[in-house]
Design an enzyme around this catalytic site. Structure first.
Site, PDB file in Angstrom:
ATOM      1  N   LYS A 214       0.839  -1.195   0.000  1.00  0.00           N
ATOM      2  CA  LYS A 214       0.000   0.000   0.000  1.00  0.00           C
ATOM      3  C   LYS A 214       0.879   1.251   0.000  1.00  0.00           C
ATOM      4  CE  LYS A 214      -4.002  -2.093   0.251  1.00  0.00           C
ATOM      5  NZ  LYS A 214      -5.061  -1.959  -0.773  1.00  0.00           N
ATOM      6  N   ASP A 243      -0.243  -0.102  -4.574  1.00  0.00           N
ATOM      7  CA  ASP A 243      -1.661   0.255  -4.562  1.00  0.00           C
ATOM      8  C   ASP A 243      -1.870   1.550  -3.795  1.00  0.00           C
ATOM      9  OD1 ASP A 243      -4.408   0.355  -4.488  1.00  0.00           O
ATOM     10  OD2 ASP A 243      -4.678  -1.517  -3.385  1.00  0.00           O
ATOM     11  N   GLU A 269      -1.720   0.449  -8.826  1.00  0.00           N
ATOM     12  CA  GLU A 269      -3.164   0.224  -8.726  1.00  0.00           C
ATOM     13  C   GLU A 269      -3.882   1.456  -8.182  1.00  0.00           C
ATOM     14  OE1 GLU A 269      -5.931  -2.856  -6.087  1.00  0.00           O
ATOM     15  OE2 GLU A 269      -3.922  -3.441  -6.737  1.00  0.00           O
ATOM     16  N   GLU A 296     -11.202  -1.860  -8.762  1.00  0.00           N
ATOM     17  CA  GLU A 296     -11.684  -2.199  -7.428  1.00  0.00           C
ATOM     18  C   GLU A 296     -12.926  -1.383  -7.059  1.00  0.00           C
ATOM     19  OE1 GLU A 296     -10.138  -1.556  -2.819  1.00  0.00           O
ATOM     20  OE2 GLU A 296      -8.673  -1.919  -4.408  1.00  0.00           O
ATOM     21  N   ASP A 319     -14.723  -6.786  -9.302  1.00  0.00           N
ATOM     22  CA  ASP A 319     -15.010  -7.508  -8.064  1.00  0.00           C
ATOM     23  C   ASP A 319     -16.492  -7.842  -8.039  1.00  0.00           C
ATOM     24  OD1 ASP A 319     -15.477  -8.327  -5.437  1.00  0.00           O
ATOM     25  OD2 ASP A 319     -14.064  -6.892  -4.568  1.00  0.00           O
ATOM     26  N   HIS A 346     -10.226  -7.879  -7.707  1.00  0.00           N
ATOM     27  CA  HIS A 346     -10.147  -7.473  -6.306  1.00  0.00           C
ATOM     28  C   HIS A 346     -11.038  -8.431  -5.533  1.00  0.00           C
ATOM     29  CE1 HIS A 346     -11.721  -5.109  -2.807  1.00  0.00           C
ATOM     30  NE2 HIS A 346     -10.427  -4.863  -2.672  1.00  0.00           N
TER      31      HIS A 346
END
Length: 412
Positions: A214, A243, A269, A296, A319, A346
């Site tokens: 992250k 991400d 991401e 996502e 997702d 995701h």
């Protein structure tokens, strides 16, 4: 016949900074759970994922959608599910609250996913088996392709699926080998650097060959430092993804993504706002050859279509517990196949449902078996938790979509 529909607000607080990212610092992993109680005693379970607040609103909306299923046989429902999906998603009054996004669409996901789970359970097979055994015509009948006609008609979808039939058997070995996973929990945003380092070592020891960090810190130097820690521990051959969870403006994203090129990321991401297709198209050109992964927070097939048309995304992360469920997931997967873009979901479901869907994508649609995100934090809450051994998802064998929760098992 479906004799009763119940909807449950289920929330699981996380421990030790798990689940934290640049935007969502204190998440409570939560599900709006729809359960379809069949008169044979079988219960279909469907999930939509939230981070806590508002989960009750999704449940309320799911109750509204679920009423139409009362008294119907699941085989009858699924024979032409695409039309039912279209009817529900375009409810003349409820639609105003979306359309096809937000609370109402999450609710539709919960109901839709319960239908697919009940369908597979009634047939006594895991969902992946049900899906790969359906004919191309039967698959297309479960889809609502409205608003996609310029890029994907029902006839084109049918042709695409039929075109994969001759080579389908050659992709069946994935069932024995298992589907590769990647570890998305090595570097939650609030983890200190040393914990990131140790988590990377642990992921490698467990057999993962891809992992995600992250990013999106107020100080970009923190992101760069932590990214280099991951690359240092992982080595040059492991895929490392970054991400940002929508944190950056476009100018910030251009600057920081170019600085992050030094660790050779496999993708970056959600760098900026998920509705801003033009910004992502601009960014993709500015940071090439670094690739973007998106989806996502993309709520429906129309916006996925726009992203594919823009050429900005190298990986799509649709997702099934955010879009309108399995049906819309398959529609988006077909679009991605047409555009030649891999689908790497995701997993708001923690991979429980998606372990079935990626097998279908690979076997029936010919998508590359790249890898599937793995998040371990809720495994203990599922009746049949996903099994990841040596960095690989083992093929589920229990009938249904693997979404039953222990908490609800006695609520028949």
């Amino acid at each position: 016949m479906i004799k009763k529909i119940t909807v449950h607000d289920v929330r699981y607080p996380l421990q030790g900074n798990a689940g934290s990212d640049a935007i969502h610092r204190d998440p409570i992993y939560s599900y709006a759970v729809t359960r379809l109680h069949d008169d044979s005693g079988v219960v279909g379970t469907g999930l939509a994922f939230t981070l806590g607040e508002g989960n009750d609103l999704v449940c309320k909306a799911a109750e509204y959608y679920g009423r139409v299923l009362q008294g119907k046989d699941i085989e009858e429902v699924m024979t032409n599910f695409g039309e039912l999906f279209k009817q529900l998603s375009n409810d003349q009054q409820f639609r105003w609250l979306g359309p096809h996004k937000g609370i109402v669409h999450l609710a539709l996901a919960s109901v839709t996913n319960a239908c697919y789970d009940l369908w597979a359970k009634k047939r006594g097979v895991p969902l992946w088996r049900l899906l790969i055994d359906l004919s191309p015509e039967q698959i297309v009948n479960t889809l609502d392709l409205s608003y996609l006609e310029y890029e994907l008609t029902a006839e084109q979808a049918l042709e695409l699926l039929k075109g994969q039939q001759p080579t389908k058997a050659g992709r069946l070995p994935i069932l024995e080998q298992g589907y590769p996973g990647y570890d998305t929990s090595i570097g939650w945003f609030n983890y200190p650097d040393e914990q990131v380092r140790e988590n990377c070592k642990k992921a490698l020891a467990e057999g993962f060959t891809a992992m995600k960090l992250k990013v999106g810190s107020a100080d970009p130097e923190r992101d760069i430092r932590r990214a280099h820690i991951v690359r240092e521990v992982a080595g040059p051959d492991v895929k490392v993804m970054l991400d940002a969870n929508q944190q950056w403006t476009l100018p910030q994203a251009i600057d920081i993504c170019n600085k992050l090129k030094s660790i050779n990321p496999y993708w970056i991401e959600e760098p900026t706002h998920p509705d801003d297709v033009y910004a992502h198209a601009t960014l993709a050109k500015a940071i090439a050859p670094v690739k973007l992964a998106l989806g996502e927070h993309v709520p429906n097939k129309v916006i996925f279509k726009n992203y594919l048309q823009s050429g900005s995304a190298s990986f799509m992360q649709v997702d099934a517990v955010r879009v309108g469920g399995v049906s819309e997931f398959i529609a988006v997967s077909l679009l991605c196949k047409k555009f030649g873009v891999p689908v790497v979901p995701h997993v708001g479901d923690m991979g429980q449902l998606h372990q079935h869907l990626v097998l279908f994508n690979h076997i029936a649609m010919g998508h590359e078996a790249l890898f599937l995100e793995h998040i371990p934090h809720l495994q203990k809450h599922f009746v049949n938790p996903a099994q990841i051994i040596g960095g690989v998802y083992k093929t589920p064998q229990v009938p249904g979509s693997s979404c039953d929760l222990l908490l609800l098992e006695d609520k028949i």
